[in-house]
Design a protein around this motif. Structure first.
Motif, PDB file in Angstrom:
ATOM      1  N   ARG A  55       0.831  -1.211   0.000  1.00 20.78           N
ATOM      2  CA  ARG A  55       0.000   0.000   0.000  1.00 20.78           C
ATOM      3  C   ARG A  55       0.861   1.255   0.000  1.00 20.78           C
ATOM      4  O   ARG A  55       0.566   2.221  -0.701  1.00 20.78           O
ATOM      5  N   ALA A  56       1.904   1.246   0.803  1.00 25.49           N
ATOM      6  CA  ALA A  56       2.792   2.410   0.857  1.00 25.49           C
ATOM      7  C   ALA A  56       3.443   2.648  -0.494  1.00 25.49           C
ATOM      8  O   ALA A  56       3.538   3.799  -0.951  1.00 25.49           O
ATOM      9  N   THR A  63       1.444   9.316  -5.626  1.00 30.64           N
ATOM     10  CA  THR A  63       1.812  10.675  -5.227  1.00 30.64           C
ATOM     11  C   THR A  63       2.911  11.223  -6.127  1.00 30.64           C
ATOM     12  O   THR A  63       2.841  12.374  -6.561  1.00 30.64           O
ATOM     13  N   MET A  64       3.894  10.413  -6.404  1.00 29.08           N
ATOM     14  CA  MET A  64       4.997  10.875  -7.244  1.00 29.08           C
ATOM     15  C   MET A  64       4.523  11.130  -8.671  1.00 29.08           C
ATOM     16  O   MET A  64       4.990  12.065  -9.310  1.00 29.08           O
ATOM     17  N   ARG A  67       2.881  14.485  -8.675  1.00 27.09           N
ATOM     18  CA  ARG A  67       3.819  15.613  -8.548  1.00 27.09           C
ATOM     19  C   ARG A  67       4.624  15.823  -9.827  1.00 27.09           C
ATOM     20  O   ARG A  67       5.020  16.926 -10.113  1.00 27.09           O
ATOM     21  N   THR A  68       4.885  14.771 -10.549  1.00 29.33           N
ATOM     22  CA  THR A  68       5.668  14.939 -11.771  1.00 29.33           C
ATOM     23  C   THR A  68       4.843  15.558 -12.883  1.00 29.33           C
ATOM     24  O   THR A  68       5.390  16.045 -13.850  1.00 29.33           O
ATOM     25  N   THR A  69       3.512  15.568 -12.735  1.00 30.37           N
ATOM     26  CA  THR A  69       2.654  16.172 -13.749  1.00 30.37           C
ATOM     27  C   THR A  69       1.978  17.420 -13.217  1.00 30.37           C
ATOM     28  O   THR A  69       0.876  17.748 -13.598  1.00 30.37           O
ATOM     29  N   ALA A  70       2.650  18.137 -12.316  1.00 35.00           N
ATOM     30  CA  ALA A  70       2.083  19.353 -11.731  1.00 35.00           C
ATOM     31  C   ALA A  70       1.919  20.414 -12.811  1.00 35.00           C
ATOM     32  O   ALA A  70       2.784  20.559 -13.672  1.00 35.00           O
ATOM     33  N   TYR A  78      10.906  19.011  -8.613  1.00 36.73           N
ATOM     34  CA  TYR A  78      10.715  18.523  -7.243  1.00 36.73           C
ATOM     35  C   TYR A  78      11.021  17.035  -7.148  1.00 36.73           C
ATOM     36  O   TYR A  78      11.717  16.594  -6.255  1.00 36.73           O
ATOM     37  N   ALA A  79      10.516  16.252  -8.111  1.00 36.15           N
ATOM     38  CA  ALA A  79      10.762  14.812  -8.084  1.00 36.15           C
ATOM     39  C   ALA A  79      12.247  14.529  -8.238  1.00 36.15           C
ATOM     40  O   ALA A  79      12.801  13.668  -7.557  1.00 36.15           O
TER      41      ALA A  79
END
Length: 118
Positions: A55-56, A63-64, A67-70, A78-79
């Motif tokens: 799950r983690a 989440t990553m 963030r990579t497609t912000a 950031y990544a």
């Protein structure tokens, strides 16, 4: 010794041996059951740990990816910084400064969005 006393001695000895055998069998069964219980609990703990790690990993991956497609274009930087790719030395303070700047930018955009919603 009389025949009755000798017979009583052997009867007593036979009873003691039978009780000892039953006690030994009961103790062996109890230890066996405890071993099974312990093995089952260890297996459950191992499965739980694997599920938690899975799950983690999925959550981290999701989440990553987010963030990579912000939309600000800052997600990739950031990544890269998080993974230590942004700078060869992996300068922690620079990474922290970049994160703070990104947080400040996100806060200002959030305030702008909220003010438009009102």
């Amino acid at each position: 010794m009389s025949n009755n006393q000798l017979h009583a001695f052997f009867v007593g000895r036979a009873i003691a041996e039978a009780l000892y055998e039953q006690l030994e069998q009961a103790l062996t069964n109890a230890v066996s059951e405890f071993g099974k219980f312990d093995a089952e609990q260890r297996e459950r703990l191992r499965e739980f740990t694997l599920q938690a790690i899975e799950r983690a990993n999925r959550s981290e991956e999701t989440t990553m990816q987010g963030r990579t497609t912000a939309p600000t274009g800052q997600g990739t930087r950031y990544a890269d910084a998080t993974l230590g790719l942004g700078s060869p030395s992996g300068d922690l303070q620079a990474t922290i400064d970049e994160l703070r700047a990104e947080i400040a930018q996100m806060r200002s955009e959030l305030q702008r969005y909220r003010s438009r919603s009102l």
